[in-house]
Design a protein around this motif. Structure first.
Motif, PDB file in Angstrom:
ATOM      1  N   THR A   1      33.211  31.933  40.870  1.00 50.43           N
ATOM      2  CA  THR A   1      34.549  31.394  41.106  1.00 50.43           C
ATOM      3  C   THR A   1      35.555  32.213  40.312  1.00 50.43           C
ATOM      4  N   GLU A   2      36.790  32.177  40.741  1.00 49.01           N
ATOM      5  CA  GLU A   2      37.846  32.922  40.063  1.00 49.01           C
ATOM      6  C   GLU A   2      39.200  32.327  40.407  1.00 49.01           C
TER       7      GLU A   2
ATOM      8  N   CYS B   1      34.527  44.642  43.540  1.00 50.41           N
ATOM      9  CA  CYS B   1      34.046  43.289  43.835  1.00 50.41           C
ATOM     10  C   CYS B   1      32.518  43.274  43.847  1.00 50.41           C
TER      11      CYS B   1
ATOM     12  N   TRP C   1      32.522  34.521  47.149  1.00 48.17           N
ATOM     13  CA  TRP C   1      33.384  34.129  46.033  1.00 48.17           C
ATOM     14  C   TRP C   1      34.248  32.955  46.441  1.00 48.17           C
TER      15      TRP C   1
ATOM     16  N   ASN D   1      37.923  31.613  45.355  1.00 46.54           N
ATOM     17  CA  ASN D   1      39.115  31.952  44.594  1.00 46.54           C
ATOM     18  C   ASN D   1      40.118  30.807  44.706  1.00 46.54           C
TER      19      ASN D   1
END
Length: 142
Positions: free
Chosen positions: A88-89, A107, A112, A114
């Motif tokens: 996660t980001e 990447c 992912w 986000n």
């Protein structure tokens, strides 16, 4: 996941969730005229995919929306036969919501999530999208 034999669209705790609408099926008809004056018609059903990986960018195709929850993002992996959740980001320079990287510079390969909204296009990162309503709590089971 869709059960072609029993007709169940979504399973919840090993029980068919009958509240979920069936997959939309459209019919494509192709008409071909021959030089002898006869006409051949071919009809083939096409099922609408509930979860798709969009082209590189930060938008979804018409009829689809970005996945906005971690649970939805992780559930989408099964639908697309993806196996690596990268993390996660909260990064404005990558697509917002759920996205996939495969050999994208900067990447790590995988899926992912986000939380940055709206995010941005970045190289070959591809948003993962679903039909509206797919991500409701009934459909996303941890």
């Amino acid at each position: 996941l869709y059960d072609p034999v029993g007709g169940c669209i979504r399973w919840l705790s090993d029980v068919c969730d009958s509240s979920v609408a069936p997959i939309t099926t459209t019919t494509t008809t192709t008409v071909v005229a021959t030089t002898a004056g006869t006409t051949t018609t071919t009809t083939s059903p096409t099922a609408t995919q509930e979860v798709v990986m969009a082209l590189a960018g930060n938008t979804c195709p018409n009829g689809y929306v970005k996945l906005t929850t971690l649970a939805g993002c992780q559930s989408s992996m099964n639908e697309l036969s993806l196996f690596k959740f990268a993390g996660t980001e909260n990064e404005n320079s990558w697509p917002g919501g759920c996205y996939h990287c495969n050999n994208v510079p900067g990447c790590v390969n995988g899926v992912w999530f986000n939380s940055a909204t709206p995010g941005a296009s970045n190289g070959g990162a591809k948003p993962i999208c679903a039909v509206p309503g797919w991500e409701t709590p009934l459909n996303c089971v941890n």
